[in-house]
Design a protein around this motif. Structure first.
Motif, short mmCIF file in Angstrom:
data_model
loop_
_atom_site.label_atom_id
_atom_site.label_comp_id
_atom_site.label_asym_id
_atom_site.label_seq_id
_atom_site.Cartn_x
_atom_site.Cartn_y
_atom_site.Cartn_z
N GLU A 96 12.53 37.69 40.22
CA GLU A 96 12.44 39.06 39.36
C GLU A 96 13.80 39.88 39.52
OE1 GLU A 96 9.89 43.29 39.62
OE2 GLU A 96 8.85 41.57 40.47
N GLN A 97 14.28 39.94 40.48
CA GLN A 97 15.65 40.77 40.63
C GLN A 97 16.52 40.00 39.88
OE1 GLN A 97 15.99 40.38 44.92
NE2 GLN A 97 15.67 42.78 45.19
N THR A 98 16.86 38.66 39.93
CA THR A 98 17.57 37.93 39.00
C THR A 98 17.46 38.17 37.38
OG1 THR A 98 17.59 36.08 40.56
CG2 THR A 98 18.49 35.65 38.50
N THR A 99 16.06 38.36 36.94
CA THR A 99 15.75 38.44 35.84
C THR A 99 16.26 40.00 35.31
OG1 THR A 99 13.99 37.27 35.82
CG2 THR A 99 14.08 38.66 34.01
N LEU A 100 16.00 40.87 36.08
CA LEU A 100 16.34 42.33 36.00
C LEU A 100 17.85 42.38 35.74
CD1 LEU A 100 13.84 44.41 37.98
CD2 LEU A 100 13.93 44.25 35.49
N GLN A 101 18.65 41.55 36.63
CA GLN A 101 20.17 41.88 36.59
C GLN A 101 20.80 41.38 35.47
OE1 GLN A 101 21.53 40.33 40.38
NE2 GLN A 101 21.91 42.11 41.33
N LEU A 102 20.10 40.25 34.85
CA LEU A 102 20.43 39.45 33.63
C LEU A 102 20.17 40.32 32.74
CD1 LEU A 102 21.50 37.17 32.38
CD2 LEU A 102 19.29 36.36 32.09
N LEU A 103 19.12 41.02 32.48
CA LEU A 103 18.54 41.97 31.51
C LEU A 103 19.69 43.21 31.51
CD1 LEU A 103 16.86 42.87 29.39
CD2 LEU A 103 15.16 43.83 31.16
N HIS A 104 19.96 43.73 32.60
CA HIS A 104 20.96 45.08 32.79
C HIS A 104 22.20 44.45 32.16
CE1 HIS A 104 23.76 47.59 34.83
NE2 HIS A 104 22.84 48.47 34.70
N GLN A 105 22.63 43.37 32.45
CA GLN A 105 23.91 42.63 32.14
C GLN A 105 24.22 42.76 30.67
OE1 GLN A 105 25.43 38.87 33.38
NE2 GLN A 105 27.26 39.28 32.91
N LYS A 106 22.86 42.09 30.02
CA LYS A 106 22.90 41.96 28.40
C LYS A 106 22.71 43.20 27.96
CE LYS A 106 20.56 37.50 28.35
NZ LYS A 106 19.43 36.84 27.57
N ILE A 107 21.96 44.35 28.27
CA ILE A 107 21.98 45.74 27.78
C ILE A 107 23.36 46.41 27.84
CG2 ILE A 107 21.06 47.92 28.12
CD1 ILE A 107 18.33 46.72 28.99
N SER A 108 23.96 46.30 29.12
CA SER A 108 25.45 46.68 29.14
C SER A 108 26.33 46.37 27.96
CB SER A 108 25.80 46.44 30.75
OG SER A 108 25.12 47.45 31.43
N VAL A 109 26.22 45.04 28.01
CA VAL A 109 27.16 44.29 26.88
C VAL A 109 26.91 44.70 25.61
CG1 VAL A 109 27.82 42.02 25.73
CG2 VAL A 109 27.69 42.48 28.40
N GLY A 110 25.62 44.95 25.36
CA GLY A 110 25.04 45.44 23.91
C GLY A 110 25.63 46.69 23.57
N MET A 111 25.50 47.82 24.74
CA MET A 111 25.93 49.06 24.61
C MET A 111 27.48 49.28 24.14
SD MET A 111 23.26 50.93 24.57
CE MET A 111 23.85 52.66 24.96
N ASP A 112 28.15 48.30 24.86
CA ASP A 112 29.44 48.29 24.89
C ASP A 112 30.00 47.85 23.44
OD1 ASP A 112 32.20 48.55 25.97
OD2 ASP A 112 32.39 46.44 25.83
N LEU A 113 29.38 46.90 22.97
CA LEU A 113 29.54 46.30 21.66
C LEU A 113 28.99 47.41 20.52
CD1 LEU A 113 30.59 44.05 19.86
CD2 LEU A 113 28.21 43.40 19.94
N THR A 114 28.06 48.22 20.75
CA THR A 114 27.76 49.09 19.88
C THR A 114 28.73 50.23 19.79
OG1 THR A 114 25.52 48.49 20.36
CG2 THR A 114 25.76 50.50 19.18
N PHE A 115 29.11 50.85 20.86
CA PHE A 115 30.04 51.76 20.96
C PHE A 115 31.50 51.38 20.21
CE2 PHE A 115 33.58 54.25 23.12
CZ PHE A 115 33.09 55.57 22.96
N LYS A 116 31.78 50.25 20.52
CA LYS A 116 33.07 49.83 19.95
C LYS A 116 32.83 49.98 18.49
CE LYS A 116 34.89 47.05 23.63
NZ LYS A 116 35.24 45.88 24.22
#
Length: 55
Positions: free
Chosen positions: A4-24
């Motif tokens: 569960e922690q691994t899944t949450l960390q992976l989801l957090h990482q994907k969301i962060s990458v998506g937000m960065d791309l969206t801002f750019k």
């Protein structure tokens, strides 16, 4: 670390990458159209021209 922690960390990482791309993409679009971005800095409103933002 459990699954569960691994899944949450992976989801957090994907969301962060998506937000960065969206801002750019937003900055690129606004710069192309001579736009302004509005931010809050410690409660004060700050307007920044998109062309002045270095990514």
């Amino acid at each position: 670390m459990n699954d569960e922690q691994t899944t949450l960390q992976l989801l957090h990482q994907k969301i962060s990458v998506g937000m960065d791309l969206t801002f750019k993409k937003l900055v690129a679009y606004k710069a192309k159209n001579d736009g302004v971005l509005v931010f809050s800095d410690q409660g004060k409103i700050v307007k920044v021209e998109a062309k002045d933002i270095k990514l």
